[in-house]
Write a protein that holds these residues in place. Structure first.
Motif, PDB file in Angstrom:
ATOM      1  N   UNK A 133       0.789  -1.235   0.000  1.00  0.00           N
ATOM      2  CA  UNK A 133       0.000   0.000   0.000  1.00  0.00           C
ATOM      3  C   UNK A 133       0.819   1.281   0.000  1.00  0.00           C
ATOM      4  N   UNK A 134       2.074   1.223   0.410  1.00  0.00           N
ATOM      5  CA  UNK A 134       2.860   2.449   0.485  1.00  0.00           C
ATOM      6  C   UNK A 134       3.476   2.767  -0.870  1.00  0.00           C
ATOM      7  N   UNK A 135       3.500   4.041  -1.189  1.00  0.00           N
ATOM      8  CA  UNK A 135       4.085   4.505  -2.437  1.00  0.00           C
ATOM      9  C   UNK A 135       5.599   4.239  -2.430  1.00  0.00           C
ATOM     10  N   UNK A 136       6.128   3.751  -3.549  1.00  0.00           N
ATOM     11  CA  UNK A 136       7.549   3.395  -3.618  1.00  0.00           C
ATOM     12  C   UNK A 136       8.458   4.611  -3.477  1.00  0.00           C
ATOM     13  N   UNK A 137       8.008   5.766  -3.926  1.00  0.00           N
ATOM     14  CA  UNK A 137       8.801   6.987  -3.752  1.00  0.00           C
ATOM     15  C   UNK A 137       8.912   7.318  -2.271  1.00  0.00           C
ATOM     16  N   UNK A 138       7.822   7.132  -1.544  1.00  0.00           N
ATOM     17  CA  UNK A 138       7.851   7.364  -0.099  1.00  0.00           C
ATOM     18  C   UNK A 138       8.813   6.396   0.593  1.00  0.00           C
ATOM     19  N   UNK A 139       8.824   5.137   0.155  1.00  0.00           N
ATOM     20  CA  UNK A 139       9.769   4.159   0.700  1.00  0.00           C
ATOM     21  C   UNK A 139      11.210   4.580   0.407  1.00  0.00           C
ATOM     22  N   UNK A 140      11.453   5.077  -0.813  1.00  0.00           N
ATOM     23  CA  UNK A 140      12.791   5.522  -1.188  1.00  0.00           C
ATOM     24  C   UNK A 140      13.251   6.657  -0.280  1.00  0.00           C
ATOM     25  N   UNK A 141      12.364   7.608  -0.014  1.00  0.00           N
ATOM     26  CA  UNK A 141      12.706   8.711   0.877  1.00  0.00           C
ATOM     27  C   UNK A 141      12.966   8.214   2.296  1.00  0.00           C
ATOM     28  N   UNK A 142      12.183   7.241   2.748  1.00  0.00           N
ATOM     29  CA  UNK A 142      12.363   6.683   4.087  1.00  0.00           C
ATOM     30  C   UNK A 142      13.724   5.999   4.210  1.00  0.00           C
TER      31      UNK A 142
END
Length: 64
Positions: free
Chosen positions: A44-53
């Motif tokens: 469910x989480x956006x991959x761009x958000x994961x990259x930033x995390x």
């Protein structure tokens, strides 16, 4: 070794009786909950958000 046993006794005294009697079931449901949470987060989480995390975590620990 004595400290480990002492800690184990303290933890066992804190646990409710139902969990003491069914420790393997409690561990199974704990692991199952963690896996389901991880799968839900991956789906469910956006991959761009994961990259930033991950980028922020790498910078925080000083990775190169």
């Amino acid at each position: 070794m004595t400290n480990y046993l002492l800690g184990s006794r303290i933890i066992q005294s804190i646990l409710p009786t139902i969990i003491k009697e069914n420790l393997d079931v409690a561990i199974f449901f704990g692991i199952l909950s963690y896996v389901l949470f991880l799968i839900n987060w991956l789906v469910t989480t956006d991959w761009i958000e994961k990259l930033h995390l991950f980028s922020g975590a790498t910078c925080a620990i000083g990775g190169k």
